[in-house]
Design an enzyme around this catalytic site. Structure first.
Site, PDB file in Angstrom:
ATOM      1  N   ARG A   1      -3.641   4.146  -1.404  1.00  0.00           N
ATOM      2  CA  ARG A   1      -4.145   3.044  -2.220  1.00  0.00           C
ATOM      3  C   ARG A   1      -3.594   1.693  -1.798  1.00  0.00           C
ATOM      4  NH1 ARG A   1      -2.260   6.500  -7.486  1.00  0.00           N
ATOM      5  NH2 ARG A   1      -2.612   8.423  -6.359  1.00  0.00           N
TER       6      ARG A   1
ATOM      7  N   HIS B   1       0.843  -1.192   0.000  1.00  0.00           N
ATOM      8  CA  HIS B   1       0.000   0.000   0.000  1.00  0.00           C
ATOM      9  C   HIS B   1       0.876   1.239   0.000  1.00  0.00           C
ATOM     10  CE1 HIS B   1       0.425   1.761   4.102  1.00  0.00           C
ATOM     11  NE2 HIS B   1       0.802   0.540   4.417  1.00  0.00           N
ATOM     12  N   CYS B   2       0.281   2.358  -0.398  1.00  0.00           N
ATOM     13  CA  CYS B   2       0.968   3.644  -0.334  1.00  0.00           C
ATOM     14  C   CYS B   2       0.135   4.548   0.574  1.00  0.00           C
ATOM     15  CB  CYS B   2       1.162   4.227  -1.727  1.00  0.00           C
ATOM     16  SG  CYS B   2      -0.370   4.425  -2.646  1.00  0.00           S
ATOM     17  N   ALA B   3       0.202   5.840   0.361  1.00  0.00           N
ATOM     18  CA  ALA B   3      -0.495   6.755   1.269  1.00  0.00           C
ATOM     19  C   ALA B   3      -2.003   6.749   1.077  1.00  0.00           C
ATOM     20  CB  ALA B   3       0.031   8.176   1.079  1.00  0.00           C
TER      21      ALA B   3
END
Length: 669
Positions: free
Chosen positions: A30, A26-28
């Site tokens: 998504r 995951h990112c910030a």
């Protein structure tokens, strides 16, 4: 029970179960999945999951937009699925397994040329304008060019050659630099290598075909006594530069592993760079020229065969791929020879139509992605550039990224090329590409036949084919999913914002009940220019996917608290910060776009996650020049991420603001 356990279970089922997940991270904002079979993902079910704000597929990853709570969702997802997460880079590596060899090559080309796009776009517009100034003979000027009758425009034309030459003739320098940058090698060595391919000491690539072998041997060779090496330049050539760049990277990696660190600064560059330069001028460069010569022979044979109409269709279709390699320059020699032998050429009109078709395909993308302001910064100038005869911005910036518009343009160009070959349309001169190319068309369609008007009318029809067919096919391919894996019409537009992994807590910090009608003023955290959110250069923000708010183009690098509250998110790379007000308003401030890639360079924080802050308190400082010099936008979205719980009224007018000026009023429902 976790906060998002039910949603996580529903998402796991909708993407095809645990066995369909190769990797997840995951990112910030998504969740990023690499799926074994992307077709098993039920997008209609995913859309109905309450926490999901959108989805798209990009670069082999199936990405589901969650929002600020993605770390909490991710924890619940891994807990109920039993799938261990991987790093973002590992996920990208696994994602490449979903790509076939052609897609991998295209991805590699895109990754190499993306950093060069700003220069290529500017150069394309400059050369297109110069084409009009020096290549078009106007009847109202006595069949002379603008530069021939106007000293002013002649001066402008000469001056514009300076940046035009720097961008396109010296393109190998940018390519070798970009390869070393992408692959983690020493960038200055890539720049030096590129310079050795275009040095003024070498015979310019554009002059090689007009220089005899004897002259090259006498005046353009290094003589080592028992052998000679030709001093041939590779201006605007892509294949020799790419081959040399990759060789440099692999040699540097090889020697870095084997040379002691104490002397590596001296010997690794020496043993990497020098052999690469030698190979570039003795092996790699000549191989590139051999490839070009082979293509020239095929083109010449096609022009002289009884099946020249078929050649027109094939050449019209494959000319664009030749531009990718830089081998399209070899056709100039054939055009010149045809004009010398027959007074005209039927090759150049097809080249003009290929320019037009690539521009038309980009225009279709503009139509399909209308509202994507960030992409339009590339796509709109690319249409103009292609229609003025320079297609590199259109192809590398848009068409190769999505693939299907590139194929649509090839088909349209092929049909138009076949048409004008059947109709015997020829050009009196070369150099004027794209739409202005009609002015170079021969006065008559054939000896003793027709009039100038006939020639122009037939070419106008061909131009119509080269515009209409690519537009129609691009829109059709997008909707039908033909030659298209990343931009289906029913999906969100792929985006380029690439936030970092963030293992942070998003537990609520406001427990008190806030009365309906309570207003919270959000002040500008930065001094600069205020813009409506719709003008954000990243569609995830511009389309309001993350919430409502504003955008600030900062003029100063001091970021202050927009209200009294608490820091809930502070990313390790310092490029984004999340806060919650004492009244429960959650705000995300994302400093610049794609600035995660800077890995904290140019950022300095003055608070820590969990700190209480007062309005106007300094949160972080950023060196805006570092962001700009790295090629990233400084535009900073200020987003109310829990907009659904409030009435959000941002200032809508574009205006100058100072840190502390009120920019958003939030009313509790």
């Amino acid at each position: 029970m976790g906060k998002y356990e039910k949603d996580a279970r529903d998402l796991l089922a909708a993407i095809g179960g645990k066995e369909n997940v190769s990797a997840v991270t995951h990112c910030a904002t998504r969740m990023r999945f690499v799926l074994v079979d992307p077709k098993k993902a039920d997008q209609s079910k995913i859309e109905n999951i309450p926490v999901v704000k959108g989805m798209f597929t990009n670069a082999g990853q199936f990405q589901v937009i969650i929002g600020n709570d993605v770390p909490v969702f991710y924890a619940d997802f891994t807990a109920i699925s039993g799938i261990s997460g991987v790093s973002k880079e590992d996920a990208k590596s696994v994602a490449k397994q979903n790509q076939n060899p052609v897609q991998r090559v295209i991805t590699l080309l895109a990754e190499i040329f993306t950093p060069l796009l700003p220069a290529i776009i500017v150069g394309g517009l400059i050369l297109g304008f110069r084409n009009i100034l020096e290549g078009v003979q106007f009847g109202f000027l006595g069949n002379q060019t603008i530069v021939a009758v106007s000293p002013f425009w002649n001066g402008v034309n000469g001056f514009l050659w300076l940046p035009g030459e720097a961008i396109f003739h010296f393109l190998p320098v940018g390519i070798t630099w970009s390869i070393t940058r992408k692959m983690g090698a020493t960038e200055i060595l890539g720049i030096v290598l590129g310079i050795t391919l275009v040095s003024p000491q070498l015979l310019n690539a554009y002059a090689v075909n007009g220089t005899s072998a004897a002259d090259i041997a006498k005046n353009w060779s290094w003589d080592f006594g028992f052998f000679q090496v030709a001093k041939i330049g590779y201006q605007a050539q892509v294949i020799p530069a790419m081959m040399a760049g990759f060789l440099l990277v692999y040699l540097e990696r090889f020697f870095r592993k084997r040379i002691p660190e104490a002397v590596s600064m001296i010997f690794v560059p020496f043993f990497s760079l020098l052999p690469t330069i030698i190979a570039a001028h003795t092996v790699l460069g000549p191989i590139g020229w051999k490839i070009g010569s082979g293509i020239s022979w095929i083109v010449n044979a096609g022009l002289e065969s009884p099946l020249n109409w078929l050649f027109g269709g094939v050449f019209g279709a494959v000319y664009a791929p030749l531009v990718i390699t830089g081998l399209h320059h070899t056709t100039l020699a054939i055009d010149s020879q045809l004009i010398a032998d027959f007074g005209s050429t039927n090759l150049w009109p097809m080249i003009c139509l290929s320019n037009i078709a690539q521009g038309a395909a980009v225009l279709a993308i503009v139509i399909a992605h209308r509202g994507n302001k960030k992409e339009e910064q590339i796509s709109v100038p690319s249409v103009i550039s292609a229609w003025l005869g320079v297609t590199e911005p259109a192809m590398f910036g848009i068409n190769l990224k999505y693939v299907y518009p590139f194929v649509a343009a090839m088909i349209g160009s092929g049909l138009a090329g076949m048409f004008i070959t059947i109709m015997k349309v020829r050009a009196n001169a070369i150099g004027v590409g794209g739409l202005p190319g009609i002015l170079a068309i021969k006065n008559n369609l054939g000896v003793g036949k027709g009039t100038g008007a006939q020639g122009y009318v037939i070419f106008l029809i061909a131009m119509g084919i080269a515009i209409v067919v690519p537009i129609v096919l691009t829109l059709f391919f997008r909707k039908a999913g033909i030659f298209n894996k990343i931009d289906r019409a029913e999906q969100a537009i792929p985006v380029t914002l690439d936030e970092i992994d963030a293992q942070v807590s998003t537990e609520a910090v406001v427990n008190a009940t806030v009365a309906a009608g309570t207003k919270t003023a959000i002040v500008a955290p930065l001094t600069g220019e205020l813009l409506p959110l719709a003008q954000a250069k990243d569609p995830v923000f511009a389309q309001g996917t993350m919430g409502q708010g504003v955008v600030i183009e900062p003029s100063e690098g001091k970021l202050v608290a927009p209200f009294d509250g608490q820091v809930t998110l502070l990313f390790p790379t310092k490029h984004a910060i999340g806060l919650v007000s004492d009244t429960g308003v959650e705000v995300l401030i994302h400093v610049g776009l794609d600035t995660v890639e800077l890995d904290g360079k140019g950022f300095m924080t003055h608070v820590a996650q969990g700190d209480r802050v007062k309005q106007g308190q300094l949160l972080l400082e950023v060196d805006l020049n570092v962001i700009k010099e790295a090629g990233y936008a400084t535009q900073t979205p200020v987003i109310v991420t829990n907009s659904a719980d409030f009435q959000v009224d941002p200032k809508a007018e574009k205006q100058a603001i100072k840190a502390g000026d009120k920019v958003i009023t939030v009313t509790h429902r």
